[in-house]
Write a protein that holds these residues in place. Structure first.
Motif, mmCIF file in Angstrom:
data_model
loop_
_atom_site.group_PDB
_atom_site.id
_atom_site.type_symbol
_atom_site.label_atom_id
_atom_site.label_comp_id
_atom_site.label_asym_id
_atom_site.label_seq_id
_atom_site.Cartn_x
_atom_site.Cartn_y
_atom_site.Cartn_z
ATOM 1 N N TYR A 105 0.813 -1.245 -0.110
ATOM 2 C CA TYR A 105 0.070 -0.091 -0.031
ATOM 3 C C TYR A 105 0.941 1.165 0.014
ATOM 4 O O TYR A 105 1.662 1.532 0.810
ATOM 5 C CB TYR A 105 -1.120 -0.121 1.329
ATOM 6 N N PRO A 141 0.338 5.081 0.648
ATOM 7 C CA PRO A 141 -0.634 6.084 0.797
ATOM 8 C C PRO A 141 -0.426 7.308 0.171
ATOM 9 O O PRO A 141 0.498 7.470 -0.367
ATOM 10 C CB PRO A 141 -0.499 6.148 2.412
ATOM 11 N N GLU A 201 -0.626 10.429 1.271
ATOM 12 C CA GLU A 201 0.431 11.089 2.129
ATOM 13 C C GLU A 201 1.510 10.214 2.375
ATOM 14 O O GLU A 201 1.410 9.289 3.062
ATOM 15 C CB GLU A 201 -0.283 11.608 3.456
ATOM 16 N N ARG A 202 2.601 10.697 1.552
ATOM 17 C CA ARG A 202 3.879 9.926 1.856
ATOM 18 C C ARG A 202 4.449 10.064 3.236
ATOM 19 O O ARG A 202 4.336 11.039 3.576
ATOM 20 C CB ARG A 202 4.838 10.130 0.611
ATOM 21 N N GLY A 203 5.182 9.193 3.605
ATOM 22 C CA GLY A 203 5.760 9.428 4.903
ATOM 23 C C GLY A 203 6.800 8.264 5.035
ATOM 24 O O GLY A 203 6.784 6.929 4.723
ATOM 25 N N LEU A 204 7.895 8.737 5.409
ATOM 26 C CA LEU A 204 9.225 7.805 5.744
ATOM 27 C C LEU A 204 9.782 8.414 7.139
ATOM 28 O O LEU A 204 9.698 9.565 7.168
ATOM 29 C CB LEU A 204 10.247 7.698 4.517
ATOM 30 N N TYR A 205 10.692 7.788 7.633
ATOM 31 C CA TYR A 205 11.417 8.353 8.662
ATOM 32 C C TYR A 205 12.470 9.170 8.336
ATOM 33 O O TYR A 205 13.379 8.879 7.465
ATOM 34 C CB TYR A 205 11.993 7.094 9.613
ATOM 35 N N LYS A 206 12.235 10.524 8.732
ATOM 36 C CA LYS A 206 13.385 11.379 7.846
ATOM 37 C C LYS A 206 14.745 11.287 8.149
ATOM 38 O O LYS A 206 15.517 11.512 7.264
ATOM 39 C CB LYS A 206 12.828 12.994 8.151
ATOM 40 N N LYS A 207 15.155 10.879 9.498
ATOM 41 C CA LYS A 207 16.432 10.712 9.782
ATOM 42 C C LYS A 207 17.094 9.169 9.567
ATOM 43 O O LYS A 207 18.085 9.115 9.722
ATOM 44 C CB LYS A 207 16.407 10.866 11.376
ATOM 45 N N GLU A 222 18.473 1.067 5.410
ATOM 46 C CA GLU A 222 17.957 0.906 6.854
ATOM 47 C C GLU A 222 16.505 0.952 6.756
ATOM 48 O O GLU A 222 15.642 0.059 7.318
ATOM 49 C CB GLU A 222 18.535 1.626 7.738
ATOM 50 N N GLN A 223 16.031 1.837 6.351
ATOM 51 C CA GLN A 223 14.304 2.233 6.147
ATOM 52 C C GLN A 223 13.823 1.124 5.507
ATOM 53 O O GLN A 223 12.696 0.380 5.915
ATOM 54 C CB GLN A 223 14.266 3.560 5.695
ATOM 55 N N TYR A 244 13.960 -2.056 7.298
ATOM 56 C CA TYR A 244 12.883 -2.138 8.448
ATOM 57 C C TYR A 244 11.600 -2.451 8.133
ATOM 58 O O TYR A 244 10.745 -3.341 8.513
ATOM 59 C CB TYR A 244 13.063 -0.731 9.201
ATOM 60 N N LEU A 245 11.117 -1.635 6.840
ATOM 61 C CA LEU A 245 9.808 -1.942 6.237
ATOM 62 C C LEU A 245 9.705 -3.363 5.886
ATOM 63 O O LEU A 245 8.641 -3.773 5.889
ATOM 64 C CB LEU A 245 9.575 -0.701 5.368
ATOM 65 N N LEU A 264 9.326 -5.622 8.579
ATOM 66 C CA LEU A 264 7.934 -5.654 8.911
ATOM 67 C C LEU A 264 6.996 -6.332 8.142
ATOM 68 O O LEU A 264 6.121 -6.883 8.806
ATOM 69 C CB LEU A 264 7.410 -4.385 9.346
ATOM 70 N N GLN A 312 9.820 5.219 -1.599
ATOM 71 C CA GLN A 312 8.509 4.883 -0.864
ATOM 72 C C GLN A 312 7.785 3.919 -1.828
ATOM 73 O O GLN A 312 7.362 2.742 -1.290
ATOM 74 C CB GLN A 312 7.521 6.090 -0.601
ATOM 75 N N LEU A 354 11.152 -5.903 16.148
ATOM 76 C CA LEU A 354 11.798 -5.025 15.141
ATOM 77 C C LEU A 354 11.538 -3.683 15.522
ATOM 78 O O LEU A 354 12.536 -2.965 15.165
ATOM 79 C CB LEU A 354 11.124 -5.536 13.867
ATOM 80 N N SER A 376 4.605 12.661 9.574
ATOM 81 C CA SER A 376 5.124 12.144 8.397
ATOM 82 C C SER A 376 4.592 11.094 7.606
ATOM 83 O O SER A 376 4.868 10.775 6.554
ATOM 84 C CB SER A 376 6.461 11.599 8.481
ATOM 85 N N ARG A 377 3.460 10.827 8.063
ATOM 86 C CA ARG A 377 2.564 9.896 7.572
ATOM 87 C C ARG A 377 3.046 8.443 7.488
ATOM 88 O O ARG A 377 2.446 7.626 6.740
ATOM 89 C CB ARG A 377 1.887 10.504 6.214
ATOM 90 N N ILE A 378 4.086 8.099 8.221
ATOM 91 C CA ILE A 378 4.584 6.939 7.792
ATOM 92 C C ILE A 378 3.832 5.950 8.608
ATOM 93 O O ILE A 378 3.549 4.625 8.149
ATOM 94 C CB ILE A 378 6.118 6.853 8.607
#
Lengths: 303, 439
Positions: A77, A79, A81-87, A92-93, A96-97, A100, A141, B6, B207-209
């Motif tokens: 999915y 979305p 409204e896009r979102g990722l962990y900015k830092k 790694e991101q 992680y996803l 999950l 994303q 995790l 951030s909508r994550i």
């Protein structure tokens, strides 16, 4: 064969009904356009399919089985409204996803590597998201959405924020995923991309589905006997047709839009016109999805 | 690894690797060490040496005022006006004027200074005068000076704690210090890491994550993963602080103890009672450290440590969940303020009431505040070093567990709705509605 079947979905909030008895069938291997104005209920429908929220009534069937939270990993999915962990760093991101979603570490690492290469992001692997341009973050994303090879990919406005070059890149990837057997739900109000990509569409307005089916069938059903004629001479409306517009065209001909008032078909109309002017081109005007959309939504709102 | 694992790992690693965490971890012990050094230093050194002029018209107090580290005295036979001029010139910090006094009715002693003298300075001067007058009266009633010297005794009350473990020498000073440090640490950690929880949730929401993550995990898993991950960060920082503080303070403390020892050795003979008194004051800093050190041995340390770790974690979990719920309800950190106050109120009340608790560590105020889960982490840690009946500690812990299970439940019900809501004007009615809402 259908991949996803939605039957009689209803979702009510205290003050309004977000979805009212919506049923949809999404064939396997299709690119399905979910259309509707803002606030129509598209996001609610998607959130119910992805099990973020629960419906009040109705059911969602994936591959013929009622969907469970475990089956959500078959869905990817993106979305609106896009979102990722900015830092967090790109690699790694994604790892992680992906984990999950249930991918094993080595599997995830290999897939991330190949996707980053495909979307030309390899040099950015170790950069934090906040250091990326908006378009690059969007690509990351997109990778996060499709990394676990979902059977059903739900994309909410996937092209917003992309320049034409990257939009094309993503478009090709979507088609590629479809060819590899994935089914894509495509929620948008950008009609030109629907026109280009979708083979099925559904139109939702004011919490209700007002139209669905194959794109060609819908267009066929919405033809209303209008034709575009380029001609020399002057057309005058008569018993056989109605003159909607008439204006000088590009190469000296007049370009007119006319509506057939008889049931005689195009040949019959052509014969009438040939008696009046010299015809240079004659083509049936097939309504665009955009026109159908506006017509349906406006019609619906006026009731 | 399961999904909560995790999430915990991400929350933990992303924070532990931050520069600010590393800097705070290194700086913390230096601050603590510096803090303790300052306390020790200020207990021994009471500021600059004061030069005082004494005009003793009575002639009774000639040998009473001896120079010490804090004060030097010049006896003067000049008149008061001249002394006042000296004062204005800055030659002296103060002038003590003693007129011809009647031993039975000593009046008219005056202290002149350019600024208001400290209470302790005036107090120490008057104590010396009183002591000398007292001696004079005793002498007049025919008591020999040697008898007088023998009369003086220095009593330090040792408190014995008659607890289940038999007689143990306790130190209420030590217990107070340990109690205060433990209570404040818990208070600060709940605040700092609770706020981090809230920030983390707000970040995910804005951030909508959240929409990406929530499609793969349940809101409850995400919330607990975050709360537990941050608890790990807090625990890590705390343990590192303990280790580093022990290192730093053993260096600082060692140097400090050496000074105190030297001062002890250099102490002149004890003939002069007044001088000895002055020395005693000077020594209280070293005494204080020794008492704390003694208390560490006399207090049931394993119990304190276990209770601390328990209330540290449970208190954080209780508040952390609520902070996470606040984060889920708002759209920005700024919006969170209005909900912060009611949540942090019990914690602030607990800190404010600590002094009252300290007055009577086993009184009913202390008892009830150490039972209510919202105040118990702070208040119980103040009581534990003084010794708390086991049943009370057990009951408090049980209530604490019940308390955080309850707040986690409440918080998760608000959280699951809140994180997906944007642009809603949130007030308590809305929160209640979310709480009641079924999935």
């Amino acid at each position: 064969m259908e991949l996803l079947q939605v039957e009689g979905l209803t979702k009510r909030y205290a003050s309004h009904t977000a979805l009212n008895d919506v049923s949809l069938t999404i064939p396997k291997g299709s690119i399905f356009g979910l259309l509707g104005p803002n606030g129509a209920g598209k996001t609610t429908l998607i959130r119910i399919i992805t099990r973020i929220i629960e419906q009040d009534q109705g059911r969602v069937m994936l591959n013929g089985e009622e969907i469970t939270p475990e089956m959500v990993r078959l869905i990817g999915y993106l979305p609106e409204e896009r979102g990722l962990y900015k830092k967090m760093k790109v690699g790694e991101q994604l790892l992680y996803l992906a984990r999950l979603k249930g991918l094993s570490r080595p599997d995830a690492v290999a897939k991330i590597k190949s996707w980053l290469k495909r979307l030309e992001l390899t040099p950015w692997h170790n950069k934090a998201i906040e250091d990326l341009s908006k378009g690059m973050a969007q690509k990351v994303q997109f990778i996060a959405t499709v990394l676990h090879e979902p059977e059903l990919i739900i994309l909410d406005e996937p092209f917003s924020g992309f320049d034409p070059v990257n939009a094309n890149l993503i478009k090709d990837e979507i088609l590629q995923l479809r060819d590899n057997g994935a089914t894509v739900i495509f929620s948008t109000h950008r009609m030109e991309s629907v026109e280009e990509l979708c083979d099925h569409i559904a139109l939702i307005n004011q919490s209700e589905k007002i139209l669905d089916g194959k794109k060609v069938d819908i267009k066929q059903a919405h033809k209303n006997g209008t034709f575009i004629v380029e001609h020399e001479g002057q057309l005058t409306a008569g018993a056989d047709y109605e003159l909607l517009t008439s204006a000088p065209g590009e190469v000296g001909y007049t370009r007119s839009v006319i509506k057939d008032k008889t049931d005689g078909g195009p040949n019959n109309l052509l014969r009438v016109l040939m008696g009046e002017v010299e015809i240079h081109s004659f083509i049936e005007k097939v309504p665009t999805i955009n026109e159908i959309f506006i017509q349906k939504v406006k019609g619906g709102n006026h009731e | 690894m399961n999904k909560v694992g995790l999430i915990i790992a991400r929350e933990y690693l992303s924070r532990v690797r931050k520069k600010s965490f590393i800097i705070m971890t290194l700086l913390g012990p230096l601050l603590f060490g510096g803090f303790f050094f300052f306390i020790g230093w200020s207990a021994t050194e009471s500021g600059e040496t004061k030069h005082l002029q004494v005009i003793d018209e009575s002639g009774m107090f000639e040998a009473v005022f001896q120079d010490s580290k804090e004060m030097t005295f010049d006896y003067s036979t000049g008149n008061l006006d001249a002394a006042k001029r000296d004062l204005e010139d800055g030659a002296y910090d103060g002038v003590l004027y003693i007129p011809r006094v009647d031993v039975e009715n000593p009046e008219g002693v005056t202290f002149y200074a350019q600024s208001n003298p400290s209470i302790s300075l005036v107090h120490s001067l008057s104590r010396k005068l009183e002591g000398e007058i007292e001696n004079e009266k005793l002498r007049r009633s025919g008591i020999d000076k040697s008898v007088l010297d023998e009369l003086k005794a220095d009593v330090d009350i040792a408190t014995i704690n008659l607890s289940a473990g038999g007689e143990k020498e306790s130190s209420s000073v030590g217990a107070t210090v340990i109690g205060y440090v433990a209570s404040f640490l818990i208070y600060i950690f709940i605040f700092v890491y609770g706020t981090q929880c809230m920030r983390g949730v707000v970040e995910e929401k804005t951030s909508r994550i959240i929409e990406v993550v929530i499609a793969s995990v349940k809101p409850f898993q995400l919330m607990m993963g975050k709360v537990i991950g941050i608890a790990g960060v807090g625990l890590t920082q705390f343990i590192l602080w303990i280790l580093l503080t022990m290192g730093v303070s053993s260096v600082v403390g060692g140097a400090f103890m050496d000074d105190a020892m030297k001062a002890q050795q250099q102490r002149p003979g004890m003939e002069e009672v007044a001088a000895a008194q002055a020395e005693l004051e000077e020594d209280s800093g070293g005494d204080f450290m020794a008492k704390v050190a003694g208390a560490v041995e006399s207090i049931n340390l394993p119990m304190v440590v276990v209770a601390f770790l328990f209330f540290f974690l449970a208190g954080y979990l209780l508040y952390g969940a609520l902070f996470a719920a606040i984060g889920s309800a708002v759209d920005s950190d700024a919006d969170a303020q209005q909900f912060m106050l009611p949540v942090t109120m019990p914690l602030i009340v607990a800190i404010v009431m600590l002094t009252a608790v300290l007055n009577d560590p086993n009184g009913s105020l202390a008892f009830w505040m150490s039972m209510i889960p919202f105040t118990s982490p702070v208040v119980m840690m103040m009581r534990v070093p003084f010794g708390v009946p086991v049943w009370q500690l057990a009951l408090s812990m049980a209530l604490m567990v019940g308390g955080f299970v309850f707040t986690v439940w409440v918080a998760s019900r608000i959280y699951r709705i809140g994180i997906l809501m944007h642009g809603t004007k949130v007030n308590y009615k809305v929160l209640a509605k979310w709480f009641m809402m079924k999935n």
